[in-house]
Write an enzyme that holds these catalytic residues in place. Structure first.
Site, PDB file in Angstrom:
ATOM      1  CD  GLU A   1       1.375  -0.855   3.004  1.00  0.00           C
ATOM      2  OE1 GLU A   1       1.000  -1.882   2.466  1.00  0.00           O
ATOM      3  OE2 GLU A   1       1.904  -0.075   2.203  1.00  0.00           O
TER       4      GLU A   1
ATOM      5  CB  ALA B   1       2.752   1.180  -7.383  1.00  0.00           C
TER       6      ALA B   1
END
Length: 403
Positions: free
Chosen positions: A171, A316
């Site tokens: 990313e 997350a």
């Protein structure tokens, strides 16, 4: 002295913030005193740090003041660093004070894991927290400014070397391939002079995705100027770059970033908990084995998938789901009710490749690529903001960047 039980939450990451929010909802002010301890007075979006490091997002968008979300009138907020947990005396030792607890939630997040690679701690940057990511952003820009102003600067100083081809590394590369052309224009530097290199020891990057999605990601990044080196071990990190492979080749760079692994906070091990690969294996109710009142969640915890007999990945998404079970179980303990087991609901996985590109596998395995996947990534990010702070926070911090 208050006779109310003290519920202490350590760490204001995804797990800690959501647990505190749910405890506020689950328990009346008369039932318990809730205390949230965090090093800083802000919470930051860990899954946005790669954008902060690359310089593609405003730092203020990543950071959220804790008191804007958690009312200091309802929760006691302590901004201090956790040093150690004294299990025997039910005490948390902070840098500047101590806390007694009746119920403790350890959600102290992660630290980088260099797996003992020589020189990595000394010479590499880490996308570890808000400050470390901001430092990378500033260092990259400094290298470009320095090259522009110094006729004797080496071209390799413009190179950005990223170790690790997992989520964060890829990313980050995705943001860099979009940011670098803008920096080249700003400092009047030929784009061809700047190398963006990713080195991964495993046979493939992004091992959580199937080969079709990985192939798409590689092609997208390579077409935009990134070099991806797979199946190549990093033997050492020096001031100049990585020494890699069987021939000990030196890949030189002015910016070296390690994203190859994380482990739970070192405070947990220091406090005497039994550690497996940097984390604590917890029971199905998220309590530490042998403790009635002590929960470990988020990046510090291994929560076992009993069907597949392996831990769920510490994401997350998982941390936010830990929070619900943890808060419900603390309420159950206080009210002398039955506890619940953690059940993970997999909503899918999306990895960004820049602002307008991504790959994803969602719900029942539906595959997404390109703009549709990038849109889904923003939906996921914005959903967290909505859950955390409602429409007001979403409007203030949400990702409404147009394509």
């Amino acid at each position: 002295m208050s006779s109310k039980p003290k519920v202490v939450v350590l760490g204001a990451g995804y797990a800690g913030m959501m647990t505190t929010k749910k405890l506020m909802k689950n328990l009346s002010p008369e039932e318990a005193e809730i205390i949230l301890v965090n090093k800083h007075n802000y919470h930051y979006q860990t899954t946005w740090l790669h954008e902060l490091a690359a310089g593609t997002i405003n730092p203020n968008q990543v950071r959220i003041m804790i008191s804007d979300i958690i009312s200091p009138n309802r929760v006691r907020l302590i901004y201090d660093t956790v040093v150690e947990i004294d299990q025997e005396n039910q005490k948390v030792i902070l840098e500047n004070s101590e806390l007694i607890y009746d119920y403790l939630v350890i959600s102290l997040g992660y630290e980088s894991n260099t797996f003992g690679i020589q020189g990595m701690d000394e010479h590499a940057f880490f996308i570890e927290n808000f400050e470390s990511s901001q430092l990378i952003r500033e260092h990259i820009e400094y290298q470009f400014a320095k090259y522009h102003n110094d006729p004797n600067a080496e071209e390799s100083s413009l190179a950005i070397l990223v170790g690790g081809g997992g989520f964060t590394g890829i990313e980050f590369i995705g943001e860099l391939v979009e940011k670098i052309p803008k920096l080249c224009k700003k400092y009047d530097i030929d784009r061809g002079k700047v190398k963006i290199i990713n080195v991964e020891a495993a046979p493939t990057i992004l091992p959580v995705f199937d080969k079709d999605l990985v192939a798409y990601a590689k092609k997208s990044l390579q077409e935009r100027g990134a070099e991806i080196i797979e199946g190549t071990k990093i033997n050492e990190c020096t001031e100049e770059g990585f020494i890699v492979g069987e021939n000990n080749e030196l890949i030189k760079a002015g910016t070296i970033v390690w994203t190859g692994g994380v482990k739970g906070s070192s405070v947990v091990e220091k406090s005497g908990f039994e550690i497996t690969k940097g984390r604590v294996t917890v029971n199905g109710d998220l309590r530490v084995p042998g403790f009635e009142n002590l929960f470990i969640i988020g990046d510090c915890a291994w929560v076992m998938n009993k069907v597949e007999e392996r831990p769920y990945p510490p994401t997350a998404q998982a941390a936010m789901q830990h929070a619900s079970t943890c808060a419900n179980n603390i309420r159950a303990l206080i009210r002398n009710e039955p506890l619940e087991e953690f059940v993970f609901s997999d909503k899918g996985t999306v990895a960004s490749l820049g602002v307008t590109d991504a790959i994803g596998s969602i719900l029942n395995g539906t595959k997404l690529v390109g703009k549709s996947a990038a849109t889904m990534k923003k939906v996921v990010d914005d959903r967290y903001l909505l859950l955390l702070g409602g429409p007001k926070l979403l409007l203030k911090k949400g990702k409404f960047r147009p394509f």
